[in-house]
Design an enzyme around this catalytic site. Sequence first.
Site, mmCIF file in Angstrom:
data_model
loop_
_atom_site.group_PDB
_atom_site.id
_atom_site.type_symbol
_atom_site.label_atom_id
_atom_site.label_comp_id
_atom_site.label_asym_id
_atom_site.label_seq_id
_atom_site.Cartn_x
_atom_site.Cartn_y
_atom_site.Cartn_z
ATOM 1 N N GLU A 241 0.829 -1.210 0.000
ATOM 2 C CA GLU A 241 0.000 0.000 0.000
ATOM 3 C C GLU A 241 0.865 1.262 0.000
ATOM 4 O O GLU A 241 2.092 1.193 0.094
ATOM 5 C CB GLU A 241 -0.906 0.034 1.241
ATOM 6 C CG GLU A 241 -2.329 -0.470 1.005
ATOM 7 C CD GLU A 241 -3.192 0.505 0.212
ATOM 8 O OE1 GLU A 241 -2.661 1.542 -0.249
ATOM 9 O OE2 GLU A 241 -4.394 0.242 0.056
ATOM 10 N N ARG B 133 -6.011 1.325 13.503
ATOM 11 C CA ARG B 133 -4.714 1.605 12.887
ATOM 12 C C ARG B 133 -4.915 2.653 11.803
ATOM 13 O O ARG B 133 -6.032 2.926 11.387
ATOM 14 C CB ARG B 133 -4.090 0.347 12.285
ATOM 15 C CG ARG B 133 -4.851 -0.219 11.084
ATOM 16 C CD ARG B 133 -3.989 -1.236 10.339
ATOM 17 N NE ARG B 133 -4.671 -1.899 9.231
ATOM 18 C CZ ARG B 133 -4.809 -1.408 8.010
ATOM 19 N NH1 ARG B 133 -4.340 -0.197 7.722
ATOM 20 N NH2 ARG B 133 -5.426 -2.101 7.060
ATOM 21 N N ASN C 243 -4.582 3.971 7.908
ATOM 22 C CA ASN C 243 -4.728 3.266 6.638
ATOM 23 C C ASN C 243 -4.137 4.029 5.468
ATOM 24 O O ASN C 243 -3.233 3.556 4.824
ATOM 25 C CB ASN C 243 -6.199 2.955 6.355
ATOM 26 C CG ASN C 243 -6.355 1.994 5.197
ATOM 27 O OD1 ASN C 243 -5.703 0.951 5.182
ATOM 28 N ND2 ASN C 243 -7.200 2.306 4.232
ATOM 29 N N ASN D 236 -9.800 5.469 1.825
ATOM 30 C CA ASN D 236 -8.718 5.248 0.866
ATOM 31 C C ASN D 236 -8.720 6.372 -0.154
ATOM 32 O O ASN D 236 -9.596 7.238 -0.166
ATOM 33 C CB ASN D 236 -8.907 3.905 0.145
ATOM 34 C CG ASN D 236 -8.261 2.749 0.885
ATOM 35 O OD1 ASN D 236 -7.083 2.792 1.211
ATOM 36 N ND2 ASN D 236 -9.036 1.705 1.156
ATOM 37 N N ASP E 235 -9.928 1.205 -4.107
ATOM 38 C CA ASP E 235 -8.925 1.246 -3.044
ATOM 39 C C ASP E 235 -8.098 2.519 -3.201
ATOM 40 O O ASP E 235 -8.658 3.602 -3.237
ATOM 41 C CB ASP E 235 -8.078 -0.031 -3.081
ATOM 42 C CG ASP E 235 -7.390 -0.341 -1.769
ATOM 43 O OD1 ASP E 235 -6.972 0.599 -1.076
ATOM 44 O OD2 ASP E 235 -7.245 -1.527 -1.428
#
Length: 296
Positions: free
Chosen positions: A18, A101, A103, A149, A199
């Site tokens: 990512e 968390r 991202n 995202n 995404d």
Amino acid sequence: MIEKTLKVAVAVPCQLGESPVWDDRQQCLHYVDILNSLIYSYYPADKSVKTTEVSHAVGAIVPQQDGTFLAALSTGIHHINLPHGEAKFLIQPEPHAPENRFNDGKADASGRLWVATMNMQEQKNKGALYVVYPDLTFKKILDETTISNGLDWDESEGIFYHVESDDAIINRYTYDTVQVGIANRQKVATFTKEEGVPDGMTLDVEGMLWVAHFGGGCVTRRDPETGEVLAKIELPVKQITSCVFGGKNMNDLYITTAAKGLSEDELSQQPQAGYTFVLEDLPYQGRKPNKFVQIA
């Protein structure tokens, strides 16, 4: 139609590759493997790869003006020097949510960090989107998100783009760069199950969206005004996570992928799952990344 050959840039399988970002100073690509707490640095000139291990899951890396980076670890935002890996804690916007968390994260053109959180088990409405100022104060921009995202801006049009992967939607907002806020949400596109889940995302210099299809095995170029697909890049793997332009002329498209959750049978059919790919010398050009301006 894109008449270019897809190549493997890095044949290292990530569980969840990512946050690719082009380093225009070092002429290299940095990206993360979130679940393995790793940062990769790929140097296309000699095709070398350097690996930096960090202490916790790392959702995003963002360049700073001094050539160092911010790393959004699950324990908070850290200053990090790549590829050496020394990490210095800066802030934690969510000390009350240890089950979350970070991202995705990027800097805007004014040097502020925009960074999203999500629940590690992907529980709905547990995340948020924050902006972090150069003095390390911060404020919440969106609340009760699930999987944020594809953060990006068209500064010339005053538009902020945001992907809500859980709902398979790309949204656009008007963007107030002075008050640092967003408003007037509009849907750009809604994805079908067959298309996969939107995404990571990046804009080219023409303001078109390049979107990674997680589960859909492709990257598409879309017109944000109409949602129309203008071009499509098919990949030999299904879980496409993000994309970014890089290279000397900013016309090489790097694409990260994931092997997370694939069965042995699926992995045998997709032996390159988790690899990082590149399409070189495209007739499209991306923008150099914005950089965070830390004054604290």
